[in-house]
Design an enzyme around this catalytic site. Structure first.
Site, PDB file in Angstrom:
ATOM      1  N   GLU A 213      -9.574   1.291   4.683  1.00  0.00           N
ATOM      2  CA  GLU A 213      -9.984   0.824   3.363  1.00  0.00           C
ATOM      3  C   GLU A 213      -9.747  -0.687   3.237  1.00  0.00           C
ATOM      4  O   GLU A 213     -10.652  -1.435   2.861  1.00  0.00           O
ATOM      5  CB  GLU A 213      -9.178   1.579   2.305  1.00  0.00           C
ATOM      6  N   HIS A 214      -8.530  -1.126   3.534  1.00  0.00           N
ATOM      7  CA  HIS A 214      -8.173  -2.545   3.507  1.00  0.00           C
ATOM      8  C   HIS A 214      -7.785  -2.991   4.912  1.00  0.00           C
ATOM      9  O   HIS A 214      -6.979  -2.325   5.559  1.00  0.00           O
ATOM     10  CB  HIS A 214      -6.989  -2.801   2.578  1.00  0.00           C
TER      11      HIS A 214
ATOM     12  N   ASP B 285      -7.409  -6.731  -5.014  1.00  0.00           N
ATOM     13  CA  ASP B 285      -7.250  -5.616  -5.952  1.00  0.00           C
ATOM     14  C   ASP B 285      -7.519  -6.039  -7.388  1.00  0.00           C
ATOM     15  O   ASP B 285      -8.069  -5.264  -8.168  1.00  0.00           O
ATOM     16  CB  ASP B 285      -5.821  -5.070  -5.874  1.00  0.00           C
TER      17      ASP B 285
ATOM     18  N   HIS C  23     -53.110  19.498   0.962  1.00  0.00           N
ATOM     19  CA  HIS C  23     -52.904  18.058   1.015  1.00  0.00           C
ATOM     20  C   HIS C  23     -54.178  17.374   1.528  1.00  0.00           C
ATOM     21  O   HIS C  23     -54.631  16.370   0.974  1.00  0.00           O
ATOM     22  CB  HIS C  23     -51.746  17.709   1.960  1.00  0.00           C
TER      23      HIS C  23
ATOM     24  N   HIS D  97       1.910   3.128  -3.277  1.00  0.00           N
ATOM     25  CA  HIS D  97       0.963   3.873  -4.114  1.00  0.00           C
ATOM     26  C   HIS D  97       1.387   5.329  -4.264  1.00  0.00           C
ATOM     27  O   HIS D  97       1.480   5.849  -5.372  1.00  0.00           O
ATOM     28  CB  HIS D  97      -0.446   3.816  -3.511  1.00  0.00           C
TER      29      HIS D  97
ATOM     30  N   GLN E 108       0.822  -1.210   0.000  1.00  0.00           N
ATOM     31  CA  GLN E 108       0.000   0.000   0.000  1.00  0.00           C
ATOM     32  C   GLN E 108       0.857   1.262   0.000  1.00  0.00           C
ATOM     33  O   GLN E 108       0.530   2.248  -0.656  1.00  0.00           O
ATOM     34  CB  GLN E 108      -0.934   0.008   1.209  1.00  0.00           C
TER      35      GLN E 108
END
Length: 429
Positions: free
Chosen positions: A328-329, A362, A421, A263, A260
């Protein structure tokens, strides 16, 4: 050796709360610049789009038609890529499609004895746009993960935009578009591409929803066009949190953190462990593995800025840290990963055991890799078929049902001061 902070914590984890808070993404200068681009595309259409493409991507399309890549080119790209790579794309696509077909919603219809009909209709969006990062990087996996759920949902038109410095799109990306069922590919990127999808131009039809990752310009543009169209999310840096016990392999842990961290320098990688020995060994393994990683400088910067090794007393405490971070993961490198997963509420995707490293999700396993970031896994979900449909309520009351319930409706409407109404019901009695 990367300078990764190491700390021992216990409930209520005050030391981690500031670390777990998502960094503010509000940038007034960026916001104003993006707003200007969006206004320009909305008002001048293709002319603005062509100018921005020439300025930012150094690509002179020669007119709006030059921005479009036809279906024949997608098929040719698929035929041109390495045969084994194409087979891998197709197998990944099959796994992704099979998983997402389980997410289909069919709606319902209740017909009561008196003839009253109450139900919910589920229908696909007509046209969606997917943003695929381009340039020197190739992300065929992003094409598959964004387009296939839309295809499974029954979306009629899937328009893919991708920035193309010099006008070239890597064949593997076009091959993935062909495999995934993309119906239109446009050589545009950045905020201007988001504007074109959201507002439409003379040559590009507007879409109902925009999905897919991008840089900060793309993220800000998606934020600003929300309301004119729907969006999937405003994505932040990639994240991983690894929970490991004393049985975990430190090499596996180090490799997964690097996976990770490579990235970008803003990526976030945490290890939460019950083992002080493991915590001591992982930095050395990271250093050893980085030596052979071409993106070592990026990974090292991310680990120094946003990495953490957190030592806790128990796996229950580790689960609490995961819920606080809402990553996230989330990898569970423990002896009983499924059991531990049951005690964790907040995560985009949970990877169970050492045979399930994050890259398998992934690229290939089937569940979507478009996941909530920045702690939004507290309330958000992975991209799925449900993101490409809309639900419509169906209400058909019998005359008997109207008479039965009219007094209640009139009473409620008048309590809110909405006498029109009430009258719309009363005149039918």
């Amino acid at each position: 050796m990367p300078d990764i902070r190491t700390l021992r914590v216990a409930p209520p984890f005050r030391e981690l709360r500031e670390m777990a808070a998502a960094a503010s993404t509000d940038d007034p200068a960026l916001r104003d610049a993006v707003a200007g681009i969006l206004r320009d595309v909305a008002s001048r259409g293709d002319a603005a789009l062509l100018e921005y493409t020439a300025r930012f991507d150094h690509f002179d399309a020669g007119g709006a038609a030059g921005l479009r890549i036809g279906a024949d080119a997608l098929a040719q790209a698929a035929a041109s890529v390495d045969a084994q790579l194409l087979d891998s794309l197709r197998r990944a696509a099959e796994n992704i499609r099979r998983f997402h077909e389980r997410q289909r919603e069919h709606g319902f219809m209740d017909i009561e004895p008196d003839g009253t009909v109450l139900g919910q209709r589920v229908a696909p969006l007509r046209r969606v746009g997917i943003y695929v990062p381009g340039g020197r990087a190739a992300y065929p996996s992003s094409v598959l993960m964004n387009a296939i759920p839309a295809s499974v949902a029954g979306v009629d038109e899937i328009a893919m935009v991708t920035p193309t410095p010099g006008g070239e799109v890597l064949p593997v990306v076009l091959a993935a578009a062909h495999v995934a069922g993309v119906t239109e590919v446009l050589r545009i990127g950045g905020a201007q591409a988001v504007g074109a999808l959201a507002y439409g131009t003379e040559s590009i039809d507007r879409v109902d929803k925009i999905v897919g990752p991008g840089n900060k310009w793309v993220a800000e543009a998606k934020r600003q066009v929300f309301g004119a169209v729907d969006i999937d999310m405003v994505a932040g840096p990639s994240e991983i949190l690894v929970i490991a016990d004393e049985h975990a392999d430190p090499v596996h842990v180090a490799a997964d953190l690097i996976g990770q961290a490579e990235h970008d320098p803003d990526a976030i990688a945490w290890l939460v462990t019950t083992s002080a020995e493991l915590a001591a060994r992982v930095p050395g393994e990271i250093d050893r593995l980085l030596e052979r990683n071409p993106r070592r400088d990026v990974a090292r910067a991310a680990l120094q800025a946003n990495g953490a090794i957190v030592i806790v007393d128990s796996l229950a405490d580790a689960a609490a840290v995961a819920d606080l971070r809402a990553p996230e993961h989330l990898e569970l490198l423990v002896q009983e990963p499924l059991l531990l997963a049951g005690s964790i509420r907040n995560a985009g995707a949970i990877f169970l055991g050492s045979s399930s490293p994050e890259p398998m999700g992934d690229y290939f396993a089937g569940p979507n890799h478009v996941l909530p970031t920045g702690g939004t896994a507290r309330f958000a979900s992975p991209l799925g078929v449900y993101d490409f449909v809309k639900r419509t309520s169906l209400i058909g009351l019998s005359a008997a049902r109207l008479r039965r319930d009219a007094a209640d409706v009139i009473r409620l409407a008048e309590s809110e001061g909405l006498f029109g109404h009430a009258e719309a019901v009363r005149v039918r009695l």
